[in-house]
Enzyme design. Sequence first.
Site, PDB file in Angstrom:
ATOM      1  N   HIS A 125       0.928  -1.212   0.042  1.00 32.96           N
ATOM      2  CA  HIS A 125       0.124  -0.072   0.171  1.00 32.96           C
ATOM      3  C   HIS A 125       0.944   1.114  -0.092  1.00 32.96           C
ATOM      4  CE1 HIS A 125      -3.522  -2.522   0.338  1.00 32.96           C
ATOM      5  NE2 HIS A 125      -3.407  -2.504   1.543  1.00 32.96           N
ATOM      6  N   HIS A 132      -9.828   1.978   0.340  1.00 29.21           N
ATOM      7  CA  HIS A 132      -9.423   0.785   1.260  1.00 29.21           C
ATOM      8  C   HIS A 132     -10.818   0.661   2.576  1.00 29.21           C
ATOM      9  CE1 HIS A 132      -7.742  -2.568   3.480  1.00 29.21           C
ATOM     10  NE2 HIS A 132      -6.770  -2.630   2.739  1.00 29.21           N
ATOM     11  N   GLU A 159     -11.390  -3.955  -3.270  1.00 31.33           N
ATOM     12  CA  GLU A 159     -10.757  -3.076  -3.444  1.00 31.33           C
ATOM     13  C   GLU A 159     -10.293  -3.185  -4.924  1.00 31.33           C
ATOM     14  OE1 GLU A 159      -7.145  -3.177  -0.766  1.00 31.33           O
ATOM     15  OE2 GLU A 159      -8.608  -4.604   0.225  1.00 31.33           O
TER      16      GLU A 159
END
Length: 361
Positions: free
Chosen positions: A106, A180, A327
């Site tokens: 991420h 997210h 996602e």
Amino acid sequence: MPVEREIFGHLPDGTAIERVTLRRNGGLTARIISYGAALQALLVADSAGAIDDVVLGFDALEPYTRPGCYFGMTVGRYANRIAGGRFVIDGAQVSLACNNGRNALHGGINGFSRKAWRIVSAEDGPVPTLTLACRSPDGEEGYPGTVETQVRYSLPAPDELLLDIAATSDRATVVNLTNHSFFNLDGTMAGDILQHRLQIAADHFLAVDETAIPLQEPPRDVTGTPFDFRQPHPIGARIRQPDEQLRRGRGYDHNFCLAPADGLPGDDLPTDALRLAARVEAPRSGRIMELHTNQPGLQLYSGNFLDGSVAGKHGRLHRQADAFCLEPQIWPDAPNRPDFPSARLTPGMIYRHRTLYRFTA
């Protein structure tokens, strides 16, 4: 109703973080904070007309600033994982900050989810809209190129939340952004999501190793596996089957391939065209969420690592399977996989991510 702006909190350096509320009369209410460009709350009616929040998160700023917090955040520069925190672009080796064992996750230690985003505009009118922006300088977390990003939240219809993300770079780099949010369509004070009925428009998924990196193999056919959501199934119906992939993820934490199974971006996926990727129905509340996106992949996460160590809104502890994530994104580890959809962004190009959430009951 007018767009509302308020101070949500302050960072240690004194930076003020705002919360902006977008409303549609007779429809959704979305609350977004400028830290991480995060969706902090999403208020949706159930089949009886009762309004409840359907995304997990926090009532105050401080928990959002803790390392590893992704609740509702805009994550990047690269959502999901890059193996070994390394890739090659134009013959140059790139080394990233690793924050998930030996992998980069991420965007690294201080990715987009840990930035104070700038509010560009907050507009009411027929389509309430909030636009936020941030700059990621060349070399941040090891990524080449200065990347300018804008995230726009809007309510185009009473039952719709639209997320538009655009990014540019002054050097060749990789970009893969997503939201997210952790959803529970029964409400954030409800039980687990294992009875939510999920449908995903994907014939293939990516099998992963013990560190959640895709295996060096083509996408697997979902037929005959617990990953076949082409017809609606409760999320928990097969989650405890003796399947090696479920064991490795402690449940679902896998990318579903929305693009053609040959892995390439696909000429049938125009830049801004949306396709139905998933549908989720909560039998208890009657809420239904459709997710439409232009992205080639969809990561399903069944809240496997929520362990009760974090208290969310109203002090409720987040425990395993209290929420699910869907996602939309480019496939994990794509910078190291020429057979996957490309995450490359070069000067003169515009990265575009579009995701529409549509709610009914």
